[in-house]
Motif scaffolding. Structure first.
Motif, short mmCIF file in Angstrom:
data_model
loop_
_atom_site.label_atom_id
_atom_site.label_comp_id
_atom_site.label_asym_id
_atom_site.label_seq_id
_atom_site.Cartn_x
_atom_site.Cartn_y
_atom_site.Cartn_z
N GLY A 29 0.83 -1.21 0.00
CA GLY A 29 0.00 0.00 0.00
C GLY A 29 0.86 1.25 0.00
O GLY A 29 0.49 2.27 -0.60
N TRP A 30 2.01 1.17 0.66
CA TRP A 30 2.92 2.33 0.68
C TRP A 30 3.51 2.57 -0.71
O TRP A 30 3.75 3.71 -1.09
CB TRP A 30 4.01 2.13 1.72
N HIS A 31 3.70 1.50 -1.47
CA HIS A 31 4.15 1.66 -2.86
C HIS A 31 3.04 2.33 -3.67
O HIS A 31 3.31 3.19 -4.51
CB HIS A 31 4.53 0.31 -3.45
N THR A 32 1.80 1.94 -3.43
CA THR A 32 0.68 2.58 -4.11
C THR A 32 0.68 4.07 -3.79
O THR A 32 0.52 4.91 -4.69
CB THR A 32 -0.66 1.93 -3.70
N CYS A 33 0.88 4.42 -2.52
CA CYS A 33 0.96 5.85 -2.15
C CYS A 33 2.08 6.55 -2.92
O CYS A 33 1.90 7.67 -3.40
CB CYS A 33 1.20 6.00 -0.65
N LEU B 27 -6.40 7.68 5.14
CA LEU B 27 -5.82 6.82 4.11
C LEU B 27 -6.43 5.44 4.23
O LEU B 27 -6.45 4.84 5.31
CB LEU B 27 -4.30 6.75 4.29
N ARG B 28 -6.97 4.94 3.10
CA ARG B 28 -7.59 3.61 3.09
C ARG B 28 -7.13 2.83 1.86
O ARG B 28 -7.17 3.35 0.74
CB ARG B 28 -9.13 3.72 3.04
N TRP B 29 -6.71 1.59 2.08
CA TRP B 29 -6.41 0.67 0.99
C TRP B 29 -7.63 -0.23 0.86
O TRP B 29 -7.93 -1.04 1.74
CB TRP B 29 -5.15 -0.12 1.29
N ALA C 87 -9.36 15.47 -1.63
CA ALA C 87 -9.62 14.03 -1.50
C ALA C 87 -9.12 13.39 -2.80
O ALA C 87 -9.36 13.91 -3.88
CB ALA C 87 -11.10 13.76 -1.31
N TRP C 88 -8.43 12.27 -2.65
CA TRP C 88 -7.93 11.53 -3.81
C TRP C 88 -8.56 10.15 -3.81
O TRP C 88 -8.59 9.47 -2.79
CB TRP C 88 -6.41 11.39 -3.77
N GLU C 89 -9.04 9.75 -4.96
CA GLU C 89 -9.55 8.40 -5.17
C GLU C 89 -8.67 7.77 -6.24
O GLU C 89 -8.42 8.39 -7.28
CB GLU C 89 -10.99 8.43 -5.67
N VAL C 90 -8.23 6.54 -5.99
CA VAL C 90 -7.36 5.84 -6.93
C VAL C 90 -8.12 4.63 -7.45
O VAL C 90 -8.68 3.85 -6.67
CB VAL C 90 -6.05 5.41 -6.23
N PHE C 91 -8.13 4.51 -8.77
CA PHE C 91 -8.89 3.44 -9.44
C PHE C 91 -7.95 2.57 -10.27
O PHE C 91 -6.95 3.06 -10.81
CB PHE C 91 -9.94 4.05 -10.38
N ASN C 92 -8.31 1.30 -10.41
CA ASN C 92 -7.59 0.43 -11.33
C ASN C 92 -8.28 0.45 -12.70
O ASN C 92 -9.24 1.20 -12.92
CB ASN C 92 -7.46 -0.99 -10.77
N VAL D 269 -9.27 1.50 -5.40
CA VAL D 269 -8.28 0.69 -4.70
C VAL D 269 -7.69 1.43 -3.50
O VAL D 269 -7.14 0.79 -2.59
CB VAL D 269 -7.16 0.20 -5.64
N MET D 270 -7.80 2.76 -3.50
CA MET D 270 -7.25 3.53 -2.39
C MET D 270 -7.95 4.89 -2.34
O MET D 270 -8.32 5.44 -3.38
CB MET D 270 -5.74 3.74 -2.57
N THR D 271 -8.13 5.42 -1.13
CA THR D 271 -8.62 6.78 -0.95
C THR D 271 -7.77 7.44 0.12
O THR D 271 -7.22 6.76 1.01
CB THR D 271 -10.10 6.83 -0.53
N MET D 272 -7.66 8.76 0.03
CA MET D 272 -6.98 9.52 1.06
C MET D 272 -7.42 10.97 0.98
O MET D 272 -7.94 11.42 -0.04
CB MET D 272 -5.46 9.40 0.95
N GLU D 273 -7.24 11.67 2.07
CA GLU D 273 -7.54 13.09 2.14
C GLU D 273 -6.33 13.77 2.75
O GLU D 273 -5.57 13.16 3.51
CB GLU D 273 -8.75 13.35 3.02
#
Length: 156
Positions: free
Chosen positions: A61-65, A91-93, A127-132, A138-142
Motif C-alpha cells: 500500500g505504501w508503494h501505491t501511495c 488513508l484507506r487501501w 480528496a484523492w480516489e485511486v482506481f484500477n 483501490v485507495m482513498t486519502m484526504e
C-alpha cells in the motif's frame, strides 16, 4: 518560488474542482523492489501471496501511495507553488493493487483557506480516489497541501 510563473498556485484550486490524471501501469519488478521497505510475504513471494487473504501477489500500500505521489507530481505539483503538506488523513487501501494494474487518480478540492500566520501561503484540502483499470476504487486519502499565493507575490 515565483508564483507568477507557475501554472498552479493557491488561487487556481477551487472548491469542488476535480482533476483526473494517471494511467500508470504497476510494474512487478518495481513492486518487488519496493517490498524491501514492506517485506511481507504477500508483497514478495507468489506462493505465499496466493495463500494469503489477498489471494495473489500485491504491491505494498505504501508503494501505491508513492506511485500516486509521482502521478500527482507529474500532473500538477511540479508546475505549482507547492510548499509541501502537513500530512494525510483517512488513508484507506480498499483493494489489492497487483502487478499489471493500471492506476488513475481523481482529485477533488474540498476546502481552501488562506494561511493566517503566513500570508504568502494558502491551504488546499483535497480528496484523492485511486482506481484500477476496472474502475474499482483501490485507495482513498484526504489531506492538505500548502501552496504559494499569487496575490502575496504581486502585492509585496
Amino acid at each position: 518560488m515565483d508564483a507568477t510563473t507557475k501554472t498552479h498556485a493557491f488561487e487556481d484550486f477551487q472548491v469542488g474542482q476535480v482533476r483526473e490524471f494517471g494511467g500508470r501501469v504497476v510494474d512487478k519488478a518495481e513492486g518487488l523492489s519496493f517490498a524491501a521497505y514492506d517485506p511481507q510475504p504477500l508483497h514478495l513471494d507468489e506462493e505465499a501471496a496466493n495463500a494469503s487473504v489477498l489471494g495473489g501477489l500485491s504491491v505494498s500500500g505504501w508503494h501505491t501511495c508513492a506511485m500516486v505521489m509521482r502521478m500527482m507530481c507529474d500532473a500538477y505539483l511540479l508546475d505549482s507553488t507547492s510548499q509541501g503538506s502537513p500530512g494525510l488523513d483517512n488513508l484507506r487501501w480498499l483493494k489489492p493493487v497487483r502487478p499489471g494494474d493500471t492506476l488513475r487518480v481523481r482529485m477533488t478540492v474540498q476546502e481552501t483557506k488562506a494561511s493566517k500566520s503566513r500570508p504568502q501561503l494558502g491551504l488546499v484540502r483535497s480528496a484523492w480516489e485511486v482506481f484500477n483499470q476496472r474502475d474499482e476504487a483501490v485507495m482513498t486519502m484526504e489531506g492538505w497541501g500548502m501552496f504559494g499565493r499569487r496575490e502575496a507575490t504581486t502585492t509585496s
